[in-house]
Every structure is written in C-alpha cells, then in structure tokens.
Design a protein around this motif. Sequence first.
Motif, mmCIF file in Angstrom:
data_model
loop_
_atom_site.group_PDB
_atom_site.id
_atom_site.type_symbol
_atom_site.label_atom_id
_atom_site.label_comp_id
_atom_site.label_asym_id
_atom_site.label_seq_id
_atom_site.Cartn_x
_atom_site.Cartn_y
_atom_site.Cartn_z
ATOM 1 N N LEU A 70 -16.207 -0.978 -5.684
ATOM 2 C CA LEU A 70 -15.349 -2.240 -4.813
ATOM 3 C C LEU A 70 -13.626 -1.584 -5.416
ATOM 4 O O LEU A 70 -12.698 -1.668 -4.017
ATOM 5 C CB LEU A 70 -15.490 -3.042 -5.056
ATOM 6 N N CYS A 71 -13.558 -1.099 -6.484
ATOM 7 C CA CYS A 71 -12.130 -0.568 -6.752
ATOM 8 C C CYS A 71 -11.560 0.623 -6.210
ATOM 9 O O CYS A 71 -10.476 0.390 -5.306
ATOM 10 C CB CYS A 71 -12.272 -0.616 -8.389
ATOM 11 N N PHE A 72 -12.321 1.360 -5.799
ATOM 12 C CA PHE A 72 -12.763 2.687 -5.005
ATOM 13 C C PHE A 72 -12.095 2.317 -3.744
ATOM 14 O O PHE A 72 -11.209 3.306 -2.841
ATOM 15 C CB PHE A 72 -13.313 3.687 -5.013
ATOM 16 N N MET A 73 -12.853 1.112 -3.117
ATOM 17 C CA MET A 73 -12.834 1.048 -1.881
ATOM 18 C C MET A 73 -11.280 0.154 -1.345
ATOM 19 O O MET A 73 -10.537 0.879 -0.317
ATOM 20 C CB MET A 73 -13.665 0.608 -0.640
ATOM 21 N N THR A 74 -11.117 -0.060 -2.303
ATOM 22 C CA THR A 74 -9.824 -0.970 -2.040
ATOM 23 C C THR A 74 -8.364 -0.499 -2.803
ATOM 24 O O THR A 74 -7.710 -0.353 -1.915
ATOM 25 C CB THR A 74 -10.044 -2.484 -3.582
ATOM 26 N N ILE A 75 -8.723 0.438 -3.841
ATOM 27 C CA ILE A 75 -7.707 1.520 -4.183
ATOM 28 C C ILE A 75 -7.650 2.467 -2.749
ATOM 29 O O ILE A 75 -6.348 2.683 -1.944
ATOM 30 C CB ILE A 75 -7.787 2.253 -5.345
ATOM 31 N N ASN A 76 -8.687 2.614 -2.400
ATOM 32 C CA ASN A 76 -8.407 3.911 -0.857
ATOM 33 C C ASN A 76 -7.631 2.911 0.210
ATOM 34 O O ASN A 76 -7.119 3.730 0.708
ATOM 35 C CB ASN A 76 -9.723 4.318 0.259
ATOM 36 N N TYR A 77 -7.869 2.015 0.717
ATOM 37 C CA TYR A 77 -7.429 1.589 1.538
ATOM 38 C C TYR A 77 -5.723 0.579 0.899
ATOM 39 O O TYR A 77 -5.059 1.445 2.093
ATOM 40 C CB TYR A 77 -8.086 -0.683 1.784
ATOM 41 N N LYS A 78 -5.538 0.170 -0.030
ATOM 42 C CA LYS A 78 -3.804 0.133 -0.881
ATOM 43 C C LYS A 78 -2.835 1.664 -0.361
ATOM 44 O O LYS A 78 -2.472 1.376 -0.171
ATOM 45 C CB LYS A 78 -3.918 -0.468 -1.997
ATOM 46 N N VAL A 79 -3.140 2.824 -0.268
ATOM 47 C CA VAL A 79 -2.838 3.352 -0.282
ATOM 48 C C VAL A 79 -3.046 4.604 0.894
ATOM 49 O O VAL A 79 -1.651 5.494 1.086
ATOM 50 C CB VAL A 79 -3.088 4.456 -1.957
ATOM 51 N N GLN A 80 -3.465 4.119 2.047
ATOM 52 C CA GLN A 80 -3.520 4.417 2.933
ATOM 53 C C GLN A 80 -2.911 4.395 3.892
ATOM 54 O O GLN A 80 -2.064 5.347 4.612
ATOM 55 C CB GLN A 80 -4.880 4.482 3.735
ATOM 56 N N PHE A 81 -1.757 3.462 3.599
ATOM 57 C CA PHE A 81 -0.789 3.146 4.166
ATOM 58 C C PHE A 81 0.353 4.339 3.980
ATOM 59 O O PHE A 81 1.144 4.306 4.639
ATOM 60 C CB PHE A 81 0.180 1.669 4.717
ATOM 61 N N ASP A 82 0.483 3.923 2.401
ATOM 62 C CA ASP A 82 1.377 4.694 2.332
ATOM 63 C C ASP A 82 1.318 6.633 2.437
ATOM 64 O O ASP A 82 2.489 7.942 2.549
ATOM 65 C CB ASP A 82 1.686 4.987 0.603
ATOM 66 N N ALA A 83 -0.096 6.882 1.711
ATOM 67 C CA ALA A 83 -0.922 7.993 2.104
ATOM 68 C C ALA A 83 -0.477 8.693 3.304
ATOM 69 O O ALA A 83 -0.038 9.637 3.744
ATOM 70 C CB ALA A 83 -1.765 8.213 1.704
ATOM 71 N N VAL A 84 -0.501 8.314 5.095
ATOM 72 C CA VAL A 84 -0.587 8.659 5.804
ATOM 73 C C VAL A 84 0.986 8.681 5.861
ATOM 74 O O VAL A 84 1.323 10.451 6.475
ATOM 75 C CB VAL A 84 -0.698 7.622 6.574
ATOM 76 N N GLY A 85 1.950 8.269 5.414
ATOM 77 C CA GLY A 85 3.222 9.000 5.431
ATOM 78 C C GLY A 85 3.769 9.767 4.593
ATOM 79 O O GLY A 85 4.068 10.623 5.237
ATOM 80 N N ILE A 98 -9.638 7.508 -11.397
ATOM 81 C CA ILE A 98 -9.146 7.255 -9.589
ATOM 82 C C ILE A 98 -7.680 6.680 -10.334
ATOM 83 O O ILE A 98 -6.181 7.135 -9.234
ATOM 84 C CB ILE A 98 -9.827 6.176 -9.571
ATOM 85 N N LEU A 99 -6.967 6.217 -10.734
ATOM 86 C CA LEU A 99 -5.826 5.986 -11.273
ATOM 87 C C LEU A 99 -4.990 6.837 -11.614
ATOM 88 O O LEU A 99 -3.595 6.722 -11.323
ATOM 89 C CB LEU A 99 -6.042 4.611 -12.162
ATOM 90 N N ASP A 100 -5.539 6.969 -12.272
ATOM 91 C CA ASP A 100 -4.257 8.629 -12.850
ATOM 92 C C ASP A 100 -3.872 9.862 -11.834
ATOM 93 O O ASP A 100 -3.451 10.481 -11.570
ATOM 94 C CB ASP A 100 -5.427 9.264 -13.648
ATOM 95 N N SER A 101 -4.952 9.469 -10.582
ATOM 96 C CA SER A 101 -4.713 10.605 -9.541
ATOM 97 C C SER A 101 -3.925 9.671 -8.590
ATOM 98 O O SER A 101 -3.330 10.533 -7.980
ATOM 99 C CB SER A 101 -6.038 10.986 -8.969
ATOM 100 N N VAL A 102 -3.579 8.271 -8.561
ATOM 101 C CA VAL A 102 -2.724 7.656 -7.924
ATOM 102 C C VAL A 102 -1.702 6.981 -8.416
ATOM 103 O O VAL A 102 -1.500 5.811 -8.156
ATOM 104 C CB VAL A 102 -3.883 6.457 -6.822
ATOM 105 N N GLN A 103 -1.043 7.472 -9.584
ATOM 106 C CA GLN A 103 -0.341 6.745 -10.314
ATOM 107 C C GLN A 103 1.602 6.925 -9.818
ATOM 108 O O GLN A 103 1.867 6.381 -10.240
ATOM 109 C CB GLN A 103 0.283 7.721 -11.612
ATOM 110 N N ASP A 104 1.443 7.556 -8.629
ATOM 111 C CA ASP A 104 2.484 7.040 -7.883
ATOM 112 C C ASP A 104 2.546 5.793 -6.718
ATOM 113 O O ASP A 104 3.717 5.400 -5.910
ATOM 114 C CB ASP A 104 3.520 8.120 -6.898
ATOM 115 N N PHE A 105 1.350 5.153 -6.749
ATOM 116 C CA PHE A 105 1.213 3.890 -6.063
ATOM 117 C C PHE A 105 1.906 2.623 -6.535
ATOM 118 O O PHE A 105 0.778 2.550 -7.968
ATOM 119 C CB PHE A 105 -0.307 4.018 -5.125
#
Length: 654
Positions: free
Chosen positions: A302-317, A610-617
């Motif tokens: 659940l945490c992985f999928m939530t993080i994946n969803y959260k970063v997608q909006f910014d990650a696509v940009g 997971i979190l250490d790979s998306v520290q910019d978000f």
Amino acid sequence: MSLLDLTIRNVKRNFRLYTIYLFSMITGVIIQFTFSSLMYNQDIMDALQNRDIFQTGVAIASVVVFMFIIFFILYANSFFMRQRKKEFGMYLLYGLNERQITMMMFYETIFISAISLVTGILLGGLLSKLFGMLLMNLMQYDQVISLSFPAQAMVSTAGLFLLLAIIISVQSYIMVNRVHLTELFHAKQKSEKPVKTSASMAIVSLLILGMAFALISSGKGSIFWLDYATWSMIAVTIGIIGGTFLFFRQFAGWLLQSVSRRKKYHEGNTVLWTSSLRFQIRGNTLNLTFISLFSAAIMILLCFMTINYKVQFDAVGRNLPNDIAFQSMDKATNTQIDDLITRSRHKIIFHLTAEVIEASRVTDMHVAVDNPEYYTPGVLLVSQQTYNELISHRDDKQNVELQGNEAVTLSQGSDFPKLYEPGEQPSFTVKTDTERTFKLIEKKDYAYLGWATDPAESMILKPAVLAISDEAYQELQAHASQKSFEIYGLQDAKNAEVLSQQVHAIVKMTPGAYYSSFADVYSKQIESSSLMLFASGFLALIAIFALASVIYFKQLREATDEKLQYAILRKIGVDNREMKSVIRKQLLFVFLPPLVLGVLHSWFIIKYYILDSVQDFPGLTGVVWGIMGVYFLIYVLFYISSTNIYYKIVNENH
C-alpha cells in the motif's frame, strides 16, 4: 429424514457458526462483484483515455483478488469444519458414510452461496458506484458515475463462486475422510506441549533479525548490494522469515519461561495469563509468523503504490518537461505545425527554438548518466545561455553558471545526483570533428529535452544532454554539426492527446526525427498508477479481512477450547474484572509482537529502498506513517474485538 432436511436442521442448530461463515462468503462476493463491475461500467469507460490498458489491468487484478478470496473463504471453511468434527462423528456413528456427509455439506455450501450471491451483488452494486467515484477522483477526471449492475459482472461473479463452492466441497470431503471416528470425538481434547527453549536460540533469533535490518539499512549504494546483491537478498529473506519464526518459537517461549521463574510469578494474575500462552507457543508460531509477514507485505504494497501514485504527477513532468518538443524541420513544415498548434484550444504559453551541437561520446556514458541504455547513443551540447533561457520559462530554478571547460550533465531519473567537489570532478570527452574534454561539475537529476515519445508506444529513449559554457559552445560551433528543436509550452497540456497525435503524424514523416509530448504519457501514467493504487487498496482490504479471519477464528477456537479452564477459575473465586484482565494480557502478548515486527519489517524496506529514492518529493514520509497509523488503528480494533469475543465465549454458560 432426508439429507436436505438434516441440512436445514443443522443450519438452525449452528446458527452462530453459519452466521460467521455466511459473513465471510458475503464479504467475498461484495469485493469480487464491486471490483469486476468497474471493468464493465460504461461511465468509467467513457472517461478513460486508455480503455484497453485499463481493462487488461482490471482483468489481471481480478484474478489476484479472486485468489485472495479463495484463501479467505477456504480458511473460514476450514475453521467451520473443525468446529463441527464432533457433529460429524455422531453422523458416522449413526450410519451415515463420508459421501453422504459431503453431499450434506455441498447442500449447505450451495444454500449459503446462493444467499451470499444475492446479498453480495446488491451491496456490491451500491459500493461499485462509490468506488467508481473514488477511482475517477484518483485519476482527476470529472465524471459522474451512475449506479449499475452489469450483467457481465454478475455472470462472472456467479461463475467464480460456483467454482469456489465446488472447491469448498472438495476441501470438506478431504477433511472428513482424513479423520478417524475416535479422533472426531476427541478433536477438542488434544493439548499442546510447551516448546523447549533456550537463551542461546532466543539470542540467535534477535541476531538473525538484526542482520537483516543491518543489510537493509546499509542502502542500495553499499558494497553489499552493489557487489553481492544476490547473496544480500538471500540473507535478508532468510533473516526476515527465519528470524521472525525463531522470534516467536524461541524468544517468546524463552521470555515466558523467564517470567515463570521470577519470585513474584505467583503474585497477581501473571500465572493465569502466562501458563496458557506457554502451551500455545507451538500452535501459534506459524500463525504469528504469518501475521507479522503478511502485515508487512500489506503495508509495503500500500505504501509503495501510494508513493508511486503521489510522485506520478510530478514525475511525468520531470520525464517530459516540454509540453510539445520536436526536431526542427524545413520552414514550411515548422509553419504547418505552428499553425496547427495555434488553431487548437491549447493556448501557446511560450515557443522557443533551441540550437544544440551534435557530438559523439568518447568517454563511457556511465560517467555522465545513470542507466545509459535509456539514452540515445550521441550527445547533445547546449550552451549555458540557451539552456537558461528555457529554464526561465519553466521557473524551475535549475540555472547553471559555467566557464571554460566546465559542464553539467543532465541525468534525469538519476538515483545519485551529485555536485562534484573541486579535484573530484570527472572528465568527459566528446568528439565533433575534434575531441574536447569537459570537467563535470554536477550531475543533475533534470531533463532539458526529455524522453522521445509516441502516442501509442509512450516513452522510447531520451537524448543525452550536456550544458556547457557559452565560450566552449562558440569554439565548437564553427566546426561541428548543429541541430535545432522547437519547444512549446501549452495551456492544459495534459489533455492535449488529440493535438499530440496530429503533430506526431507530421513529425514522423521524417524518419528518426525527435518528438516528445507530455500528453502522450500523462494519461497513461496517471490512469495506470491510479488503477494500481486502487487495486492495491482492494487487495489490502481483502488481506485485512483475511488477517482478521485468521486472528478471529484462532481466538474463537482457543476460547472455545478453554471454556472449562475459565469455568474452574470462576469456581475458585476469580471475578469478572480479574478474568477480563487475564484475557487482555494474554491476547496482548499474541497481538503486540506481530504488529511491532510487521511495522519494523515494512518501515526498514520502505525507508531505505523507496523513500530514499524519492527524497526530492516532499511529504511522502508523512504519507507512509499515515498508512501505518491507520493499520495500527485497525489492528487495535481487532484486539479490542477479540478480547470481547473471547470473554463472551468463556462466559457463555455462566
């Protein structure tokens, strides 16, 4: 009396047990119908940009959902059968054979399945509207979802539960045939023996768990994972699974044994709640290990999928920073495309023509970028002035200041962006008609042009770009091949799929021409990440129900088996308040350790991988703790519910 009459009498006599079993079946139907009906809801289909991908994803997820439901209901049926062993023994004694008992069970299963299907589909239809609205909200689509009961979903759900009824009947037949008559009568009189424990094995269990946590916390950039990834993975797997098993088998048993040797052991009610637990360690080890690992798996998913969803909006940009960008064509073609964009409903915010130098790499690309297989073979050199001009329109605060042979490599998606210290700056050599060596002062997790895209195939490859000083650019410009790109910023770019298809058709008339569009990827990424989050939420919901069934049925069975012991305690003067205290302490020892270990397992993996790979978000750590907090609350409710049920059962005849 016919088998059907006997079946009806059984349902009346064992109404409480059947209610539990019926609840499990209805829950399964609701979840299956609610999920599968989304695939056939016309309102949802009308809103989606990528219907085929959605239907394929839902179909795959439906299979996984049904597998979870099978486990959930088969576990409930297994408990149901164990509780009725003595009853089956009576039937065998009075002359019924195993086939007749199995047929009676089949009638019961069909009867319960029919009620479950009708009730579950009605409730599932109501919930499908709610979950459909939730899915549209996740995808950020403003679509009204109507209440519907798709015939395809009803047929598929009915077919799957007919199959499940057959599987349940086979399970019941096997369970009846594997037990002897004498065993059926004494099924509830078997007692467990306490497990032999030792301090050394208790310490070993903690050391194994500590080894796993140490390897995980070393991070994926450590020597363990860079040079010995396979062995590290094996060690972590053994450490988590084996360490958890030994923790409950040895450490918990040793801890209880140590408590029993204390001088004040017989004071208060300690002896009452620990003595029973010592005999339950053997039977509870696998259950507690399963609950810990299952809890960790639920939270990680659940945490992985939530993080994946959260970063997608910014990650696509970040992957596609330009709304539309393409390699400059001849003047007539560029004008045709500009007119097409101008006439569209997407207002042009800015339009730049960026000039770059084409070069080939001499130095290994690993020096400049991570995962060079995702990049085109050549290297594009952009001047500081041209680079900063585009950055000013994006307002990204990623400007560069360069001089001489300094350069910044743009490695978007890099796991390890770095600002190099003087003296540690790596050299990177490129070749035009002559070789030129640059000193990389920074590796940026940033893109200038972004991935090349296709409306059908999504992301393909991305250009490797180096930002160099204006001085170096002017020196190379005179004897190097140059290329230019048309870059557009558009209003409402995320909904520009049609415009992108039209522009792409023109650009691709020139073979090999670069083309990139934000809209080509946005809808696919957002719809897929929303679907994955939605499906994982459903799986987590089922998993929680399955976990609840494991805990609930285990405590129900143990409470039923211990009614005699609690009756004796009452006769020797233990009052209701003391009895509730004993039950709370006994169950706390069963509930708390799996929760603590489950949270530790999931947190270490989520934090360091997971979190250490998306520290910019920003804000993602809070999201993780929020999910864990909700899970903790649900677990507390399980505990409170179990203690109440346990107390009611042991006081049933009081």
